[in-house]
Design a protein around this motif. Structure first.
Motif, PDB file in Angstrom:
ATOM      1  N   VAL A  44      43.294  53.689  38.223  1.00 43.04           N
ATOM      2  CA  VAL A  44      43.779  52.773  39.260  1.00 43.04           C
ATOM      3  C   VAL A  44      44.740  51.763  38.658  1.00 43.04           C
ATOM      4  N   ARG A  45      45.466  51.099  39.551  1.00 43.97           N
ATOM      5  CA  ARG A  45      46.329  49.979  39.144  1.00 43.97           C
ATOM      6  C   ARG A  45      45.752  48.686  39.710  1.00 43.97           C
ATOM      7  N   PRO A  46      45.767  47.623  38.907  1.00 40.12           N
ATOM      8  CA  PRO A  46      45.222  46.351  39.393  1.00 40.12           C
ATOM      9  C   PRO A  46      45.962  45.858  40.624  1.00 40.12           C
ATOM     10  N   SER A  47      45.215  45.180  41.480  1.00 33.95           N
ATOM     11  CA  SER A  47      45.797  44.547  42.652  1.00 33.95           C
ATOM     12  C   SER A  47      45.165  43.163  42.782  1.00 33.95           C
ATOM     13  N   THR A  51      40.454  44.043  44.508  1.00 33.34           N
ATOM     14  CA  THR A  51      41.006  45.313  44.979  1.00 33.34           C
ATOM     15  C   THR A  51      41.798  45.988  43.874  1.00 33.34           C
ATOM     16  N   VAL A  52      41.859  47.320  43.954  1.00 33.35           N
ATOM     17  CA  VAL A  52      42.672  48.127  43.048  1.00 33.35           C
ATOM     18  C   VAL A  52      43.393  49.179  43.880  1.00 33.35           C
ATOM     19  N   ILE A  53      44.411  49.790  43.283  1.00 27.49           N
ATOM     20  CA  ILE A  53      45.197  50.810  43.969  1.00 27.49           C
ATOM     21  C   ILE A  53      44.958  52.145  43.287  1.00 27.49           C
ATOM     22  N   LEU A  54      44.493  53.125  44.053  1.00 26.36           N
ATOM     23  CA  LEU A  54      44.216  54.449  43.498  1.00 26.36           C
ATOM     24  C   LEU A  54      45.504  55.101  43.014  1.00 26.36           C
ATOM     25  N   ASN A  55      45.461  55.633  41.824  1.00 26.41           N
ATOM     26  CA  ASN A  55      46.659  56.197  41.224  1.00 26.41           C
ATOM     27  C   ASN A  55      47.108  57.464  41.939  1.00 26.41           C
ATOM     28  N   TYR A  56      46.155  58.226  42.501  1.00 32.25           N
ATOM     29  CA  TYR A  56      46.525  59.543  43.031  1.00 32.25           C
ATOM     30  C   TYR A  56      47.058  59.508  44.454  1.00 32.25           C
ATOM     31  N   ASP A  57      46.748  58.453  45.226  1.00 31.56           N
ATOM     32  CA  ASP A  57      47.300  58.439  46.586  1.00 31.56           C
ATOM     33  C   ASP A  57      47.811  57.074  47.036  1.00 31.56           C
ATOM     34  N   GLY A  58      47.739  56.077  46.156  1.00 25.86           N
ATOM     35  CA  GLY A  58      48.313  54.769  46.460  1.00 25.86           C
ATOM     36  C   GLY A  58      47.498  53.913  47.399  1.00 25.86           C
ATOM     37  N   ARG A  59      46.277  54.362  47.772  1.00 27.07           N
ATOM     38  CA  ARG A  59      45.459  53.552  48.670  1.00 27.07           C
ATOM     39  C   ARG A  59      44.866  52.352  47.934  1.00 27.07           C
ATOM     40  N   LEU A 363      32.107  56.372  51.054  1.00 18.98           N
ATOM     41  CA  LEU A 363      32.510  54.966  50.932  1.00 18.98           C
ATOM     42  C   LEU A 363      33.935  54.860  50.399  1.00 18.98           C
ATOM     43  N   LEU A 364      34.269  55.686  49.401  1.00 22.31           N
ATOM     44  CA  LEU A 364      35.617  55.640  48.850  1.00 22.31           C
ATOM     45  C   LEU A 364      36.648  55.996  49.911  1.00 22.31           C
ATOM     46  N   GLN A 365      36.325  56.971  50.734  1.00 23.75           N
ATOM     47  CA  GLN A 365      37.234  57.340  51.823  1.00 23.75           C
ATOM     48  C   GLN A 365      37.420  56.183  52.808  1.00 23.75           C
ATOM     49  N   LYS A 366      36.379  55.347  52.935  1.00 23.29           N
ATOM     50  CA  LYS A 366      36.435  54.192  53.827  1.00 23.29           C
ATOM     51  C   LYS A 366      37.067  52.965  53.164  1.00 23.29           C
ATOM     52  N   GLY A 367      37.403  53.071  51.870  1.00 22.78           N
ATOM     53  CA  GLY A 367      38.090  51.971  51.192  1.00 22.78           C
ATOM     54  C   GLY A 367      37.210  51.112  50.311  1.00 22.78           C
ATOM     55  N   PHE A 368      36.019  51.624  49.936  1.00 22.81           N
ATOM     56  CA  PHE A 368      35.102  50.855  49.087  1.00 22.81           C
ATOM     57  C   PHE A 368      34.625  51.735  47.935  1.00 22.81           C
ATOM     58  N   TYR A 369      34.621  51.171  46.737  1.00 21.48           N
ATOM     59  CA  TYR A 369      34.164  51.930  45.585  1.00 21.48           C
ATOM     60  C   TYR A 369      32.903  51.295  45.019  1.00 21.48           C
TER      61      TYR A 369
END
Length: 418
Positions: A44-47, A51-59, A363-369
């Motif tokens: 991921v990339r820090p946000s 929050t963080v930004i998933l590297n594979y789809d930018g969410r 949960l990840l699909q819903k935006g929570f890890y």
């Protein structure tokens, strides 16, 4: 049986055995499922904030797995401290054992931490390195009056403690007790000349050590305490002394506290809080990660110095209070076995390993890890989700997470109804 250091009669040692092959065979299918479902080893990339930004789809997702309980890992002052330290020193790292050369700024950091925590502090690259350095020296008997102590591990002691049982068993006897088994510990104290108890202050899957009761055993029997408080540092005490250290006036000669410079402290590295000059000299001369390895790098030093300064300000108390509010909110919305405790780790029990992995995926699909936890991290059949709460989470983020977990659990329950 008395087992003294060289020069004295010595008793038998007891071997400890690992069965890594069996562990892999039992757990690998769960790890395979977690990787296949995309809920392990995310890049991921820090946000902003938590929050963080998933590297594979930018969410952008809300992260409940980092252990930066006060939200300090991206605090501007700490980030600036790291960058400034690299620039001012002109280097990131020296490949040199600490018995030869040390950064002047590292001496400044250890002096600052020693003053902050009223202890003699030595820093290490990680808490693992600190534990690896400390446990064999305790087993040697040099800190317990010349008698090699029975090294007693809490059954739930962190893997970075338990891993060293085999090494220690070549030095002295090793025992493992049920979690927080004070009665069993007292029986060992009654039967042995010297006993050292190895435990976590705050356990990584929730819960804590009974510090007050352990200190009573120490006063009564001379019990040596080694407490890894990696998950408790900064969260308690007016200067962030941590869960364990904040409950002690003095460390004395029979208590050592290990702690993280990451997690609540917000920088990087590990440390030992020692109580005597004798201990400090012994560790600086003979601890493996001190005599045969390098120090934390200059970025870590600069970050830790900045955090130490912050720990001396009113901001620390504000962040500690904010964390307690977030914990109380989560407990009100989602009761767990840890509810009501002032600790930031909560585990949501689901039972089945594959259910835990599936829940983490939804949960990840819903935006929570949140971490899917399963054997060997927890016992078989005790799988679930681990949630790390921080002062940096908003109330809305916590409410939304709890709502999503409730829906996931309802779906699991309905799927298994006859």
């Amino acid at each position: 049986m008395r087992d003294r250091i060289p020069g004295y009669p010595s008793g038998p040692t007891h071997a400890a055995f690992r069965n890594t092959a069996s562990l892999i065979e039992a757990a690998d299918t769960h790890f395979e499922a977690a990787h296949y479902q995309g809920v392990m080893a995310l890049y991921v990339r820090p946000s902003e904030g938590r929050t963080v930004i998933l590297n594979y789809d930018g969410r952008q997702i809300v992260d409940f797995v980092r252990c930066s309980y006060l939200g300090l890992d991206n605090h501007p002052a700490i980030v600036a401290g790291a960058a400034d330290a690299v620039r001012s020193s002109g280097t990131l790292h020296w490949s040199c054992a600490r018995t030869r050369l040390n950064f002047a700024s590292l001496g400044e950091l250890e002096a600052s931490l020693s003053d902050l925590f009223n202890a003699k502090v030595i820093t290490y690259t990680t808490v693992l390195a600190a534990n690896m350095s400390a446990l064999p020296l305790i087993a040697s008997g040099h800190l317990t009056g010349g008698y090699k102590p029975v090294m007693v591990f809490d059954r739930l002691a962190h893997a970075t403690l338990a891993y060293h049982k085999g090494t220690i068993a070549s030095e002295t006897r090793v025992e493992t007790l049920a979690h927080n088994d004070l009665a069993g510990l007292e029986r060992l104290c009654l039967k042995n000349e010297a006993v050292a108890y190895i435990c976590d202050g705050v356990y990584s899957m929730g819960g804590s050590a009974p510090i007050e009761e352990l200190r009573r055993l120490q006063e009564k029997y001379g019990l040596f305490l080694y407490i890894d408080d990696a998950h408790g540092i900064s969260l308690f005490g007016d200067k962030g002394q941590g869960f364990a250290r904040s409950q002690m006036d003095e460390l004395g000669s029979r208590t050592i506290v290990a702690a993280s410079l990451g997690k609540g402290f917000g920088a990087s590295g590990g440390m030992l809080m020692l109580g005597t000059v004798h201990q400090e000299n012994l560790f600086r001369r003979f601890a493996v990660a001190h005599a045969f390895s390098a120090s934390i790098n200059t970025a870590s030093i600069g970050a830790a110095l900045a955090s130490a300064r912050l720990h001396r300000t009113d901001e620390l108390a504000r962040l500690q209070a904010a964390l307690q509010k977030r914990i109380a909110l989560f407990d009100a919305l989602m009761p767990t076995a840890q509810s009501g405790k002032p600790l930031p780790i909560r585990t949501v029990h689901l039972g089945d390993e594959l259910m835990a992995v599936a829940a983490a995926r939804v949960l990840l699909q819903k935006g929570f890890y949140a971490s899917a936890i399963f054997f060997p991290t927890v016992a078989r059949g005790q799988a679930g989700l681990r949630v790390c709460l921080t002062a940096g989470h908003s109330e809305e983020q916590i409410r939304s997470l709890c709502s999503e977990i409730d829906m996931v659990r309802d779906d699991i329950r309905k799927a298994h109804e006859p």
